[in-house]
Motif scaffolding. Structure first.
Motif, short mmCIF file in Angstrom:
data_model
loop_
_atom_site.label_atom_id
_atom_site.label_comp_id
_atom_site.label_asym_id
_atom_site.label_seq_id
_atom_site.Cartn_x
_atom_site.Cartn_y
_atom_site.Cartn_z
N PRO A 135 5.76 4.12 15.16
CA PRO A 135 6.31 2.99 14.40
C PRO A 135 7.81 3.08 14.17
N THR A 136 8.46 1.93 14.32
CA THR A 136 9.85 1.78 13.85
C THR A 136 9.85 1.05 12.52
N LYS A 137 8.76 0.30 12.25
CA LYS A 137 8.62 -0.41 10.98
C LYS A 137 7.14 -0.58 10.66
N ILE A 138 6.76 -0.28 9.43
CA ILE A 138 5.40 -0.51 8.94
C ILE A 138 5.50 -1.38 7.70
N THR A 139 4.76 -2.48 7.72
CA THR A 139 4.68 -3.37 6.57
C THR A 139 3.22 -3.45 6.15
N SER A 140 2.95 -3.34 4.86
CA SER A 140 1.56 -3.41 4.39
C SER A 140 1.47 -4.31 3.17
N TRP A 141 0.26 -4.78 2.93
CA TRP A 141 0.00 -5.62 1.75
C TRP A 141 -1.44 -5.42 1.32
N ASP A 142 -1.67 -5.62 0.03
CA ASP A 142 -3.01 -5.51 -0.54
C ASP A 142 -3.09 -6.48 -1.72
N ARG A 144 -5.80 -7.73 2.80
CA ARG A 144 -4.94 -6.54 2.89
C ARG A 144 -4.75 -6.24 4.36
N GLY A 145 -3.65 -5.58 4.65
CA GLY A 145 -3.40 -5.29 6.05
C GLY A 145 -2.15 -4.47 6.27
N VAL A 146 -1.96 -4.12 7.54
CA VAL A 146 -0.81 -3.32 7.96
C VAL A 146 -0.30 -3.92 9.27
N GLU A 147 1.00 -4.14 9.33
CA GLU A 147 1.65 -4.52 10.58
C GLU A 147 2.53 -3.35 11.00
N ILE A 148 2.41 -2.96 12.26
CA ILE A 148 3.21 -1.87 12.81
C ILE A 148 4.01 -2.41 13.98
N ARG A 149 5.31 -2.16 13.95
CA ARG A 149 6.19 -2.57 15.05
C ARG A 149 6.80 -1.34 15.70
N GLY A 150 7.05 -1.44 16.99
CA GLY A 150 7.68 -0.34 17.71
C GLY A 150 7.53 -0.54 19.20
N ASP A 151 7.76 0.54 19.93
CA ASP A 151 7.66 0.53 21.39
C ASP A 151 6.46 1.35 21.82
N MET A 180 0.84 -1.19 0.00
CA MET A 180 0.00 0.00 0.00
C MET A 180 0.88 1.25 0.00
N THR A 181 0.39 2.29 -0.60
CA THR A 181 1.07 3.57 -0.54
C THR A 181 0.84 4.17 0.85
N PRO A 182 1.63 5.17 1.26
CA PRO A 182 1.37 5.81 2.55
C PRO A 182 -0.05 6.36 2.68
N ALA A 183 -0.59 6.92 1.62
CA ALA A 183 -1.97 7.43 1.67
C ALA A 183 -2.97 6.29 1.84
N GLU A 184 -2.72 5.16 1.19
CA GLU A 184 -3.60 4.00 1.35
C GLU A 184 -3.51 3.43 2.77
N TRP A 222 -5.37 6.09 14.40
CA TRP A 222 -4.12 6.45 13.73
C TRP A 222 -4.17 7.94 13.46
N ASP A 223 -3.14 8.67 13.89
CA ASP A 223 -3.12 10.12 13.67
C ASP A 223 -2.23 10.54 12.52
N GLY A 224 -1.75 9.58 11.75
CA GLY A 224 -0.86 9.86 10.63
C GLY A 224 0.60 9.67 10.96
N ALA A 225 0.91 9.61 12.27
CA ALA A 225 2.30 9.41 12.69
C ALA A 225 2.42 8.34 13.77
N ALA A 226 1.37 8.14 14.54
CA ALA A 226 1.39 7.18 15.65
C ALA A 226 0.07 6.45 15.73
N LEU A 227 0.12 5.22 16.24
CA LEU A 227 -1.07 4.43 16.52
C LEU A 227 -1.38 4.60 18.00
N TRP A 228 -2.62 4.94 18.33
CA TRP A 228 -3.04 5.17 19.71
C TRP A 228 -3.99 4.05 20.12
N LEU A 229 -3.65 3.40 21.23
CA LEU A 229 -4.44 2.30 21.76
C LEU A 229 -5.06 2.72 23.09
N ASN A 230 -6.33 2.42 23.26
CA ASN A 230 -7.04 2.71 24.50
C ASN A 230 -7.21 1.39 25.22
#
Length: 139
Positions: free
Chosen positions: A128-135, A74-81, A1-5, A35-43
């Motif tokens: 994110p330190t790494k984002i992997t996506s597929w479609d 399709r999906g997105v995997e996000i890795r980080g701290d 996926m592109t960043p916009a996708e 997702w705010d465009g830079a970080a994933l927020w979990l409640n």
């Protein structure tokens, strides 16, 4: 996926799966997110195995995916701290760091601009330190 996708996909999907490391091995749980465009927020509830795992080791992998047939996957995997942001559990005390994720969360899951505080949840931010996506629809 592109960043916009990726941005559009993460804005649309409602449930992610968070993989943490517990003393007895991997621990995977579903959770709502924004997702705010830079970080994933979990409640997250603060009295959970997930919260305990993250306090010990903030390294996580988060998966957001959809599709039934192979050519729909399709999906997105996000890795980080993950890091806790704000009071835990969260109260209605104004916090400028949480203004955007709380507004996004309230709109996405409740259809309103105001966040509901239940005295059990708090915020975790994944930069994110790494984002992997597929479609596979593109195949």
């Amino acid at each position: 996926m592109t960043p916009a996708e990726v941005d559009a996909f993460l804005a649309e999907e409602r449930t992610c799966r968070v993989a943490t490391s517990s003393p007895s091995g991997p621990h995977v749980t579903p959770l709502w997110f924004v997702w705010d465009g830079a970080a994933l927020w979990l409640n997250s509830t603060v009295k959970s195995q997930r919260w305990t795992d993250i306090a010990r080791d903030g390294r996580v992998a988060v998966l957001v995916d959809t599709g039934h047939a192979f050519n729909e996957l399709r999906g997105v995997e996000i890795r980080g701290d993950l890091e806790s942001v704000g009071d835990a559990p969260r109260t209605n005390t104004p916090d400028p760091d949480l203004e955007i994720p709380e507004r996004l969360f309230a709109r996405k899951y409740a259809g309103r601009d105001e966040m509901h505080y239940d005295g059990r949840h708090a915020w975790l931010r994944l930069t994110p330190t790494k984002i992997t996506s597929w479609d596979f629809r593109k195949m």
